[in-house]
Design a protein around this motif. Structure first.
Motif, mmCIF file in Angstrom:
data_model
loop_
_atom_site.group_PDB
_atom_site.id
_atom_site.type_symbol
_atom_site.label_atom_id
_atom_site.label_comp_id
_atom_site.label_asym_id
_atom_site.label_seq_id
_atom_site.Cartn_x
_atom_site.Cartn_y
_atom_site.Cartn_z
ATOM 1 N N ASN A 1 0.813 -1.227 0.000
ATOM 2 C CA ASN A 1 0.000 0.000 0.000
ATOM 3 C C ASN A 1 0.842 1.270 0.000
ATOM 4 O O ASN A 1 0.288 2.368 -0.043
ATOM 5 C CB ASN A 1 -0.916 0.011 1.233
ATOM 6 N N ARG A 2 2.165 1.146 0.038
ATOM 7 C CA ARG A 2 3.033 2.320 0.168
ATOM 8 C C ARG A 2 3.084 3.086 -1.152
ATOM 9 O O ARG A 2 3.257 2.515 -2.222
ATOM 10 C CB ARG A 2 4.441 1.868 0.568
ATOM 11 N N THR A 3 2.946 4.399 -1.063
ATOM 12 C CA THR A 3 2.972 5.245 -2.265
ATOM 13 C C THR A 3 3.880 6.465 -2.097
ATOM 14 O O THR A 3 3.920 7.321 -2.981
ATOM 15 C CB THR A 3 1.551 5.749 -2.586
ATOM 16 N N ASP A 4 4.612 6.543 -0.992
ATOM 17 C CA ASP A 4 5.331 7.777 -0.682
ATOM 18 C C ASP A 4 6.826 7.718 -0.986
ATOM 19 O O ASP A 4 7.564 8.650 -0.661
ATOM 20 C CB ASP A 4 5.151 8.120 0.808
ATOM 21 N N LEU A 5 7.315 6.657 -1.638
ATOM 22 C CA LEU A 5 8.745 6.571 -1.908
ATOM 23 C C LEU A 5 9.134 7.424 -3.111
ATOM 24 O O LEU A 5 8.441 7.424 -4.140
ATOM 25 C CB LEU A 5 9.160 5.123 -2.188
ATOM 26 N N PRO A 6 10.233 8.162 -3.033
ATOM 27 C CA PRO A 6 10.730 8.859 -4.228
ATOM 28 C C PRO A 6 11.205 7.850 -5.257
ATOM 29 O O PRO A 6 11.616 6.744 -4.916
ATOM 30 C CB PRO A 6 11.893 9.700 -3.686
ATOM 31 N N LYS A 7 11.157 8.227 -6.525
ATOM 32 C CA LYS A 7 11.548 7.314 -7.600
ATOM 33 C C LYS A 7 12.600 8.001 -8.465
ATOM 34 O O LYS A 7 12.381 9.104 -8.960
ATOM 35 C CB LYS A 7 10.330 6.932 -8.431
ATOM 36 N N ARG A 8 13.741 7.339 -8.632
ATOM 37 C CA ARG A 8 14.828 7.939 -9.400
ATOM 38 C C ARG A 8 14.669 7.723 -10.886
ATOM 39 O O ARG A 8 15.054 8.560 -11.692
ATOM 40 C CB ARG A 8 16.166 7.336 -8.947
ATOM 41 N N PHE A 9 14.138 6.575 -11.268
ATOM 42 C CA PHE A 9 13.986 6.284 -12.698
ATOM 43 C C PHE A 9 12.944 5.200 -12.875
ATOM 44 O O PHE A 9 12.511 4.574 -11.901
ATOM 45 C CB PHE A 9 15.322 5.851 -13.325
ATOM 46 N N THR B 1 16.677 10.823 -12.518
ATOM 47 C CA THR B 1 16.526 12.145 -11.914
ATOM 48 C C THR B 1 17.332 12.206 -10.634
ATOM 49 O O THR B 1 17.914 11.234 -10.191
ATOM 50 C CB THR B 1 15.047 12.441 -11.581
ATOM 51 N N ASN B 2 17.340 13.363 -10.018
ATOM 52 C CA ASN B 2 18.013 13.542 -8.741
ATOM 53 C C ASN B 2 17.056 13.387 -7.563
ATOM 54 O O ASN B 2 17.440 13.650 -6.420
ATOM 55 C CB ASN B 2 18.683 14.927 -8.667
ATOM 56 N N ASP B 3 15.809 13.000 -7.851
ATOM 57 C CA ASP B 3 14.842 12.839 -6.764
ATOM 58 C C ASP B 3 15.315 11.738 -5.825
ATOM 59 O O ASP B 3 15.591 10.605 -6.238
ATOM 60 C CB ASP B 3 13.457 12.459 -7.309
ATOM 61 N N GLY B 4 15.409 12.071 -4.550
ATOM 62 C CA GLY B 4 15.813 11.084 -3.572
ATOM 63 C C GLY B 4 17.256 10.655 -3.703
ATOM 64 O O GLY B 4 17.612 9.549 -3.330
ATOM 65 N N GLU B 5 18.101 11.526 -4.264
ATOM 66 C CA GLU B 5 19.501 11.163 -4.461
ATOM 67 C C GLU B 5 20.160 10.850 -3.118
ATOM 68 O O GLU B 5 19.980 11.566 -2.143
ATOM 69 C CB GLU B 5 20.240 12.323 -5.140
ATOM 70 N N VAL B 6 20.944 9.773 -3.087
ATOM 71 C CA VAL B 6 21.581 9.348 -1.846
ATOM 72 C C VAL B 6 22.980 9.926 -1.763
ATOM 73 O O VAL B 6 23.587 10.279 -2.760
ATOM 74 C CB VAL B 6 21.642 7.809 -1.757
ATOM 75 N N SER B 7 23.487 10.037 -0.548
ATOM 76 C CA SER B 7 24.790 10.652 -0.325
ATOM 77 C C SER B 7 25.905 9.616 -0.436
ATOM 78 O O SER B 7 25.666 8.411 -0.468
ATOM 79 C CB SER B 7 24.823 11.303 1.057
ATOM 80 N N ASP B 8 27.126 10.108 -0.469
ATOM 81 C CA ASP B 8 28.310 9.254 -0.546
ATOM 82 C C ASP B 8 28.470 8.494 0.778
ATOM 83 O O ASP B 8 28.441 9.088 1.855
ATOM 84 C CB ASP B 8 29.534 10.144 -0.804
ATOM 85 N N ILE B 9 28.664 7.171 0.699
ATOM 86 C CA ILE B 9 28.807 6.362 1.923
ATOM 87 C C ILE B 9 30.221 5.800 2.059
ATOM 88 O O ILE B 9 30.441 4.886 2.857
ATOM 89 C CB ILE B 9 27.783 5.210 1.942
ATOM 90 N N THR B 10 31.157 6.344 1.320
ATOM 91 C CA THR B 10 32.524 5.824 1.363
ATOM 92 C C THR B 10 33.095 5.859 2.769
ATOM 93 O O THR B 10 33.872 4.969 3.160
ATOM 94 C CB THR B 10 33.428 6.622 0.418
ATOM 95 N N ASP B 11 32.709 6.875 3.561
ATOM 96 C CA ASP B 11 33.244 6.982 4.920
ATOM 97 C C ASP B 11 32.718 5.878 5.844
ATOM 98 O O ASP B 11 33.237 5.690 6.947
ATOM 99 C CB ASP B 11 32.920 8.350 5.515
ATOM 100 N N ARG B 12 31.735 5.115 5.394
ATOM 101 C CA ARG B 12 31.188 4.014 6.203
ATOM 102 C C ARG B 12 31.734 2.657 5.763
ATOM 103 O O ARG B 12 31.280 1.617 6.214
ATOM 104 C CB ARG B 12 29.661 4.002 6.108
ATOM 105 N N LYS B 13 32.732 2.694 4.913
ATOM 106 C CA LYS B 13 33.322 1.465 4.387
ATOM 107 C C LYS B 13 33.841 0.596 5.530
ATOM 108 O O LYS B 13 34.590 1.060 6.385
ATOM 109 C CB LYS B 13 34.452 1.813 3.430
#
Length: 382
Positions: free
Chosen positions: A186-194, A227-239
């Motif tokens: 039933n979820r409809t609120d997620l951003p969609k990138r493509f 698109t840039n909708d919901g673009e995620v950040s760099d996680i390299t520092d969590r490697k």
């Protein structure tokens, strides 16, 4: 009196040498696990009205899984501890018999004549000094025996009473999984990138014979309407610090051969049946669905040129292009929850070998697979 001393002195020395440190209490661990399951049941009721039901139900399912894991662990520990005590008591049968015999002898007659020595006052005084030394050790030995027998009784009661708690937990987690699946549908609120290009995806599936080939080909496909909708950040520092996507044990590490001698670049994780799989970080779904002989596959893209491949799921959630927050559910493992009898049997065997499902985890940087343990925390030694 000399005979009594000869009887008791070796026993006193043995009892004094057997002072052992207290072990972790499995009964207390079981009570804590039961409280955890009760808390999960309350959370399930509250999640029905939560604004973000998917998030609330995800936490509820994970709480149930953690509580059931803790209860199974406490049962294993209780069984192991009971067997340890049984072996110790069996080995001390002779000592215990002598201890009980001495206590009964002393306890039958409280008359002062019991302690009179035929050698006169001097012998009696010496005998009294011996008893003064021996009595504390006898009391200590009796106290330890009482404690061990009481612990055995508590452990047996714990195992006998675990069935109802386990049944309630298994019912609760199944209800939570069902509610979670419905909430995701039933979820409809997620951003969609493509949006997925079904033709390109179908052609890629038809032209590849390996998971590696599919993942490499997928990396070359430019998503439609990116698109840039919901673009995620760099996680390299969590490697190296990302949690595994499911509660599991590492069955095979990257590059280790399986029974057929096949080596794969990813981790093979042993999970419990129906375990919930979540995304370890915010990510975009690049692919979800059946693939080759891997069952259902979920491919997540946390950032450009980085993919997490999860293969072997029974069911998958979401749609290609969805941007998922960290900790979002992406699917469930297969199998069937064991019955109460099977769980108690596994506990009594002391093995805990009930992780019957396997999830394959692969990490790809660009087109190249890398050891997942460079990204994920597995408590690897060395």
């Amino acid at each position: 009196m000399r005979r009594l001393r000869a009887l008791l002195l070796p026993l006193v020395l043995t009892l004094a040498a057997q002072a052992a440190p207290a072990a972790t209490d499995p009964a207390e661990a079981a009570r804590a696990a039961a409280d955890q399951l009760e808390g999960a049941s309350v959370a399930l009721d509250e999640a029905q009205d939560a604004r973000d039901r998917v998030s609330a139900l995800t936490e509820t399912v994970l709480a149930f899984e953690a509580g059931l894991e803790a209860l199974r662990d406490s049962l294993r520990r209780a069984t192991i501890r009971e067997r340890q005590l049984a072996r110790e008591l069996k080995a001390r049968e002779t000592e215990i018999a002598r201890l009980l015999g001495a206590l009964l002898t002393i306890g039958k007659d409280t008359s002062p004549t019991l302690f009179l020595h035929p050698g006169g006052p001097t012998g009696t005084a010496r005998s009294g000094m011996i008893l003064a030394d021996i009595t504390p050790a006898l009391d200590s030995g009796a106290a330890r025996l009482r404690s061990d027998l009481q612990e055995v009784m508590i452990l047996r009661q714990l195992q006998q009473g675990a069935a109802q708690t386990l049944q309630e937990g298994l019912t609760g987690v199944q209800d939570a999984r069902t509610a979670l699946s419905q909430a995701i549908a039933n979820r409809t609120d997620l951003p969609k990138r493509f949006s997925e290009d079904p033709i390109k995806t179908a052609l890629l599936i038809a032209s590849t014979e390996t998971l590696e080939g599919f993942a490499s080909g997928l990396a070359e496909i430019d998503p439609q309407g990116d698109t840039n909708d919901g673009e995620v950040s760099d996680i390299t520092d969590r490697k190296g610090e990302l949690p595994l996507p499911v509660q599991a044990n590492v069955l095979r590490r990257a590059g280790e051969a399986d029974a057929a001698g096949i080596r794969r670049p990813g981790l093979v994780l042993a999970t419990r049946p129906n375990a919930l799989v979540t995304t370890p970080t915010a990510a975009t779904i690049r692919y979800r669905g059946p693939l080759l002989d891997y069952g259902n596959v979920m491919i997540l893209e946390p950032q450009p040129d980085l993919m997490f491949v999860l293969a072997g799921l029974d069911s998958v959630f979401g749609s290609t292009g969805d941007v998922l927050p960290e900790g979002s559910p992406v699917g469930l493992m297969g199998g069937h929850d064991p019955g109460i009898g099977a769980i108690l049997s596994q506990s009594s065997e002391g093995t805990g070998q009930d992780r019957s499902e396997t999830l394959y985890l692969e990490v790809r940087e660009g087109k190249t697979p890398v050891d997942p343990e460079t990204w994920f925390r597995t408590d690897k030694e060395g």
